[in-house]
Scaffold this motif. Structure first.
Motif, PDB file in Angstrom:
ATOM      1  N   GLU A   1     -61.684  -3.448 -19.442  1.00 10.90           N
ATOM      2  CA  GLU A   1     -60.647  -4.222 -18.769  1.00 10.90           C
ATOM      3  C   GLU A   1     -59.427  -4.505 -19.640  1.00 10.90           C
ATOM      4  O   GLU A   1     -58.355  -4.800 -19.127  1.00 10.90           O
ATOM      5  N   HIS A   2     -59.577  -4.428 -20.952  1.00  7.96           N
ATOM      6  CA  HIS A   2     -58.518  -4.863 -21.855  1.00  7.96           C
ATOM      7  C   HIS A   2     -58.006  -3.697 -22.699  1.00  7.96           C
ATOM      8  O   HIS A   2     -58.663  -2.674 -22.848  1.00  7.96           O
ATOM      9  N   GLU A   3     -56.826  -3.878 -23.252  1.00  6.66           N
ATOM     10  CA  GLU A   3     -56.242  -2.861 -24.111  1.00  6.66           C
ATOM     11  C   GLU A   3     -57.081  -2.676 -25.373  1.00  6.66           C
ATOM     12  O   GLU A   3     -57.790  -3.581 -25.807  1.00  6.66           O
ATOM     13  N   ARG A   4     -56.971  -1.486 -25.943  1.00  7.97           N
ATOM     14  CA  ARG A   4     -57.664  -1.225 -27.203  1.00  7.97           C
ATOM     15  C   ARG A   4     -57.200  -2.228 -28.260  1.00  7.97           C
ATOM     16  O   ARG A   4     -56.016  -2.517 -28.397  1.00  7.97           O
ATOM     17  N   GLY A   5     -58.157  -2.768 -29.014  1.00  2.59           N
ATOM     18  CA  GLY A   5     -57.835  -3.733 -30.052  1.00  2.59           C
ATOM     19  C   GLY A   5     -57.774  -5.167 -29.593  1.00  2.59           C
ATOM     20  O   GLY A   5     -57.469  -6.059 -30.384  1.00  2.59           O
ATOM     21  N   SER A   6     -58.100  -5.434 -28.329  1.00  2.00           N
ATOM     22  CA  SER A   6     -58.052  -6.800 -27.813  1.00  2.00           C
ATOM     23  C   SER A   6     -59.086  -7.686 -28.508  1.00  2.00           C
ATOM     24  O   SER A   6     -60.194  -7.240 -28.850  1.00  2.00           O
ATOM     25  N   SER A   7     -58.738  -8.949 -28.684  1.00  2.00           N
ATOM     26  CA  SER A   7     -59.674  -9.914 -29.278  1.00  2.00           C
ATOM     27  C   SER A   7     -60.875 -10.165 -28.368  1.00  2.00           C
ATOM     28  O   SER A   7     -61.900 -10.696 -28.822  1.00  2.00           O
ATOM     29  N   LEU A   8     -60.776  -9.770 -27.093  1.00  2.00           N
ATOM     30  CA  LEU A   8     -61.892  -9.960 -26.171  1.00  2.00           C
ATOM     31  C   LEU A   8     -62.985  -8.911 -26.365  1.00  2.00           C
ATOM     32  O   LEU A   8     -63.993  -8.939 -25.649  1.00  2.00           O
ATOM     33  N   TYR A   9     -62.812  -8.001 -27.311  1.00  2.00           N
ATOM     34  CA  TYR A   9     -63.890  -7.089 -27.690  1.00  2.00           C
ATOM     35  C   TYR A   9     -64.635  -7.602 -28.925  1.00  2.00           C
ATOM     36  O   TYR A   9     -65.473  -6.877 -29.488  1.00  2.00           O
ATOM     37  N   GLN A  10     -64.332  -8.815 -29.366  1.00  2.00           N
ATOM     38  CA  GLN A  10     -65.009  -9.394 -30.511  1.00  2.00           C
ATOM     39  C   GLN A  10     -66.487  -9.650 -30.203  1.00  2.00           C
ATOM     40  O   GLN A  10     -66.821 -10.292 -29.202  1.00  2.00           O
ATOM     41  N   ASP A  11     -67.375  -9.113 -31.052  1.00  2.88           N
ATOM     42  CA  ASP A  11     -68.797  -9.415 -30.918  1.00  2.88           C
ATOM     43  C   ASP A  11     -69.059 -10.848 -31.368  1.00  2.88           C
ATOM     44  O   ASP A  11     -68.212 -11.492 -31.984  1.00  2.88           O
ATOM     45  N   ARG A  12     -70.278 -11.338 -31.057  1.00  4.75           N
ATOM     46  CA  ARG A  12     -70.617 -12.715 -31.378  1.00  4.75           C
ATOM     47  C   ARG A  12     -72.018 -12.808 -31.983  1.00  4.75           C
ATOM     48  O   ARG A  12     -72.916 -12.075 -31.591  1.00  4.75           O
ATOM     49  N   LEU A  13     -72.160 -13.705 -32.934  1.00  4.02           N
ATOM     50  CA  LEU A  13     -73.448 -14.007 -33.557  1.00  4.02           C
ATOM     51  C   LEU A  13     -73.770 -15.470 -33.294  1.00  4.02           C
ATOM     52  O   LEU A  13     -72.985 -16.355 -33.621  1.00  4.02           O
ATOM     53  N   TYR A  14     -74.948 -15.706 -32.680  1.00  2.87           N
ATOM     54  CA  TYR A  14     -75.394 -17.066 -32.376  1.00  2.87           C
ATOM     55  C   TYR A  14     -76.645 -17.364 -33.202  1.00  2.87           C
ATOM     56  O   TYR A  14     -77.645 -16.642 -33.111  1.00  2.87           O
ATOM     57  N   LEU A  15     -76.590 -18.442 -33.984  1.00  5.94           N
ATOM     58  CA  LEU A  15     -77.707 -18.824 -34.844  1.00  5.94           C
ATOM     59  C   LEU A  15     -78.628 -19.796 -34.120  1.00  5.94           C
ATOM     60  O   LEU A  15     -78.172 -20.737 -33.456  1.00  5.94           O
ATOM     61  N   ASN A  16     -79.926 -19.575 -34.277  1.00  7.35           N
ATOM     62  CA  ASN A  16     -80.979 -20.358 -33.639  1.00  7.35           C
ATOM     63  C   ASN A  16     -81.379 -21.516 -34.562  1.00  7.35           C
ATOM     64  O   ASN A  16     -81.597 -21.316 -35.763  1.00  7.35           O
ATOM     65  N   ASP A  17     -81.508 -22.718 -34.003  1.00  2.00           N
ATOM     66  CA  ASP A  17     -81.939 -23.866 -34.815  1.00  2.00           C
ATOM     67  C   ASP A  17     -83.451 -23.946 -34.969  1.00  2.00           C
ATOM     68  O   ASP A  17     -83.970 -24.876 -35.579  1.00  2.00           O
ATOM     69  N   GLY A  18     -84.171 -22.947 -34.422  1.00  3.59           N
ATOM     70  CA  GLY A  18     -85.623 -22.930 -34.501  1.00  3.59           C
ATOM     71  C   GLY A  18     -86.299 -23.414 -33.238  1.00  3.59           C
ATOM     72  O   GLY A  18     -87.495 -23.167 -33.034  1.00  3.59           O
ATOM     73  N   ASN A  19     -85.533 -24.082 -32.385  1.00  2.00           N
ATOM     74  CA  ASN A  19     -86.066 -24.597 -31.130  1.00  2.00           C
ATOM     75  C   ASN A  19     -85.439 -23.921 -29.911  1.00  2.00           C
ATOM     76  O   ASN A  19     -85.592 -24.396 -28.783  1.00  2.00           O
ATOM     77  N   GLY A  20     -84.699 -22.828 -30.160  1.00  2.00           N
ATOM     78  CA  GLY A  20     -84.079 -22.119 -29.051  1.00  2.00           C
ATOM     79  C   GLY A  20     -82.710 -22.616 -28.673  1.00  2.00           C
ATOM     80  O   GLY A  20     -82.196 -22.263 -27.609  1.00  2.00           O
ATOM     81  N   ASN A  21     -82.098 -23.419 -29.539  1.00  2.00           N
ATOM     82  CA  ASN A  21     -80.730 -23.882 -29.313  1.00  2.00           C
ATOM     83  C   ASN A  21     -79.796 -23.085 -30.223  1.00  2.00           C
ATOM     84  O   ASN A  21     -80.059 -22.951 -31.432  1.00  2.00           O
TER      85      ASN A  21
END
Length: 320
Positions: free
Chosen positions: A82-102
């Motif tokens: 949907e977006h132009e090449r190089g768009s910030s909306l192609y940024q991947d994401r890393l989510y860290l778990n607190d051990g309880n699934g949050n």
């Protein structure tokens, strides 16, 4: 290319012994994390961070222990068309778990490719898990190879080391999946990569950098997925690869492959994609007819004044 989702991944994120489910969101819709209950049903967990990131298109996801604290964190690949090449909306994401699934969002280096898959791997054998991130496509330029990335993990922080240790991943192709394992029963794992219009490729990490070890012979295809299992019980991993399948109108063989040609053929500043097949006499002909081809490349109607002329023309006649 804009309907490749949704991403899904499973893990026991809250350490209750039951497998939980992450379902990625399309752009504008938040992802969902679903906890499994003892009766086999699922309850949806409300995670604010997924609501905050609903503008991304989730096309891939994998659970792994990114920060070495003993629980599984979540890496989500952003993609789409949907977006132009190089768009910030192609940024991947890393989510860290607190051990309880949050989950809470962590930092990553800038990523501007429309991705396809991510695979954890300890390529440098330092005990933590790094990442191979497969580039799926160049938005708006189907068929042009996209670069993939190598992210090195140092104490839970990721650094893009593609230009130093993953140079074969630059302009790799349209990657759909990758797996990491010991496929030749030696002391070191290999990275196996597959994608669209690509052969299955095997990479080794040698002397501080990845190198292409081999391409599986006669394996170019529209690959969708890879998995590994010791199917014959000989102690090494075998590869199971999922291709496009046979229940389509396009046919291909080693002798008469299906082909794609990409370029700005009519020199009007737009990207043209032209598909071709081999006829029984060994000549290549376009899939599209004169009218459809002319709508994309107007010079065709001028070059071939009749449907009969176009019907007899090979790819070489049309595109020269």
């Amino acid at each position: 290319m804009s309907t490749l989702g949704l991403a899904a991944a499973t893990s026991d994120v809250n350490k209750d012994g039951l497998g939980d489910l992450y379902i990625g969101g399309s752009s504008g819709f938040p992802a969902k994390l679903m906890y499994q209950q003892t009766d086999g049903s699922f309850t949806t967990s409300s995670q604010r961070v997924f609501i905050q990131d609903q503008q991304y298109e989730d096309v891939g996801a994998t659970f792994f222990d990114a920060d070495g604290d003993g629980d599984n964190d979540l890496y989500v690949v952003s993609g789409g068309n949907e977006h132009e090449r190089g768009s910030s909306l192609y940024q991947d994401r890393l989510y860290l778990n607190d051990g309880n699934g949050n989950f809470q969002k962590s930092s990553l280096p800038p990523i501007r490719i429309s991705g396809g898959a991510a695979t954890p791997l300890d390529f440098d054998q330092d005990g933590d898990l790094d990442l191979f991130v497969g580039g799926r496509q160049v938005p708006g330029f189907y068929g042009i190879p996209e670069s993939s990335l190598l992210l090195e993990n140092t104490n839970g922080k990721f650094k893009d080391v593609t230009s130093d240790e993953g140079t074969p991943f630059q302009n790799m192709g349209m990657v759909t999946d990758a797996i990491w394992g010991n496929f030749d029963a030696d002391e070191q794992n290999e990275l196996v990569v597959a994608g669209e219009w690509m052969p299955i490729q095997v990479y080794q990490y040698i002397s501080g950098a990845f190198t292409l070890e081999k391409e599986v012979e006669h394996s170019s295809g529209w690959w969708n997925c890879l998995t590994a299992e010791d199917l014959d019980g000989d102690g090494d991993l075998d590869i199971v690869a999922g291709n496009l399948g046979l229940n389509i109108k396009f046919k291909a063989s080693q002798e008469k492959p299906f082909k794609v040609y990409v370029n700005d053929f009519d020199e009007n500043g737009t990207h043209d994609v032209y598909l071709a097949f081999y006829d029984v006499d060994g000549s290549q002909f376009p899939i599209r007819g004169r009218q459809c081809s002319s709508e994309q490349m107007p010079f065709i109607s001028e070059k071939f004044g009749s449907y009969d002329e176009f019907g007899k023309a090979t790819i070489e006649d049309i595109l020269e």
